[in-house]
Design an enzyme around this catalytic site. Sequence first.
Site, PDB file in Angstrom:
ATOM      1  N   SER A  52      17.790  65.585  75.660  1.00  0.00           N
ATOM      2  CA  SER A  52      18.784  64.946  76.522  1.00  0.00           C
ATOM      3  C   SER A  52      20.067  64.813  75.725  1.00  0.00           C
ATOM      4  O   SER A  52      20.023  64.477  74.544  1.00  0.00           O
ATOM      5  CB  SER A  52      18.291  63.565  76.962  1.00  0.00           C
ATOM      6  OG  SER A  52      18.574  63.337  78.312  1.00  0.00           O
ATOM      7  N   LYS A  61      11.874  67.890  91.756  1.00  0.00           N
ATOM      8  CA  LYS A  61      12.447  68.187  93.069  1.00  0.00           C
ATOM      9  C   LYS A  61      13.919  67.768  93.071  1.00  0.00           C
ATOM     10  O   LYS A  61      14.252  66.806  92.382  1.00  0.00           O
ATOM     11  CB  LYS A  61      11.667  67.513  94.198  1.00  0.00           C
ATOM     12  CG  LYS A  61      11.404  66.031  94.037  1.00  0.00           C
ATOM     13  CD  LYS A  61      12.344  64.941  94.317  1.00  0.00           C
ATOM     14  CE  LYS A  61      13.612  65.026  95.038  1.00  0.00           C
ATOM     15  NZ  LYS A  61      14.311  63.679  95.036  1.00  0.00           N
ATOM     16  N   ASP A  70      18.682  63.816  98.788  1.00  0.00           N
ATOM     17  CA  ASP A  70      17.908  63.708  97.539  1.00  0.00           C
ATOM     18  C   ASP A  70      16.621  62.926  97.789  1.00  0.00           C
ATOM     19  O   ASP A  70      15.535  63.430  97.494  1.00  0.00           O
ATOM     20  CB  ASP A  70      18.742  63.091  96.412  1.00  0.00           C
ATOM     21  CG  ASP A  70      17.898  62.871  95.175  1.00  0.00           C
ATOM     22  OD1 ASP A  70      17.681  63.833  94.422  1.00  0.00           O
ATOM     23  OD2 ASP A  70      17.401  61.734  94.979  1.00  0.00           O
TER      24      ASP A  70
END
Length: 308
Positions: free
Chosen positions: A36, A91, A169
């Site tokens: 990250s 997703k 979303d």
Amino acid sequence: MDPIRIAVVGLGKIARDQHLPAIAGNGTFSLAATVSPHDHAIEGVPHLASLDALLAEGPAVDAVALCTPPQVRHDLAVAALKRGVHVFLEKPPGATLSEVAALQVRADRVGASLFAAWHARFAAGVAPARAWLAERRIDRVQVTWREDVRVWHPGQAWIWEPGGLGVFDPGINALSIVTHILPRPIFLKAATLTLPENRAAPIAAELHLLDTADAPITVDFDWRQTGPQLWDIIVETDAGTLRLSQGGAVLALPSGTEHGEDVEYAGLYSRFANLIRGGCSDVDTDPLRIVADAFLCGRRLTTQAFHD
Ligand code: NAP
């Protein structure tokens, strides 16, 4: 058999809430690294600022879980697949349908597993709902996914950008369930998307779909909900009404109500392990296709500006 060495890429909310505990709870995997750009490392786990750095410098990994915003997912997946590394896609599996199709081609070419993960399909009530509906005539479906964006997505700038999907979303989770439990394919007839005047993605959407036996499916997504949060799917059938609530965790049938445990990410990692061990991929883009259709033909309304 050696564990599958996995790196979690993108150490944001979903990685910390769900992926890290699910990996820790599944003996088939060992957490090899985290990646990250700005987030803090986890004690005792190698941490790199980019996937390129991980793939160049190690530690070695067999698989990556891409938990970033969707806009950067394709390029990260390509970098992993070029090394033959298996890829778990959070997703939605990408920002566009065509980039996901291209990933599938790459994965097949190198013999790596590609998994487009739809966590809501692993909610406790979904498999029994699918089994029950397989025997029924579907008369009508109502989907209501109304939540407070300020509670669930505070400060997530990417979600309002192109490719971030806005209210789709969370809404795509409902579509992932509906496309899984209904016995016939569904398709979009009309949509209305409501966009804040200062944002590139919708804050609300209404969809009208049909299945191939003409059963109507009405979808209400709204991020402006401040009261009770609603994640409900109601299916009226010839044998009575099925209600999935709390995002698929609670299933009510004419015979009674079942409250399931939170098993979504345990189920996803078990599925990913089976795909890798079996040399297969699982890339279903049906939920994303409905979203793409809504963006393709939806009528746009403009509403007041949204500020976090
Ligand atoms: P988030 O909290 O904003 O986290 C995204 C993370 O990705 C951040 O840590 C960000 O790091 C990192 N990142 C961005 N670009 C990167 C790159 N090129 N390489 C490596 N890391 C990068 O978002 P989230 O809520 O976890 O959602 C992420 C994905 O999971 C979305 O697709 C969402 O739909 C899905 N999801 C979310 C939830 C949920 O409840 N939040 C549930 C299920 C699925 P920096 O902050 O350092 O830039």
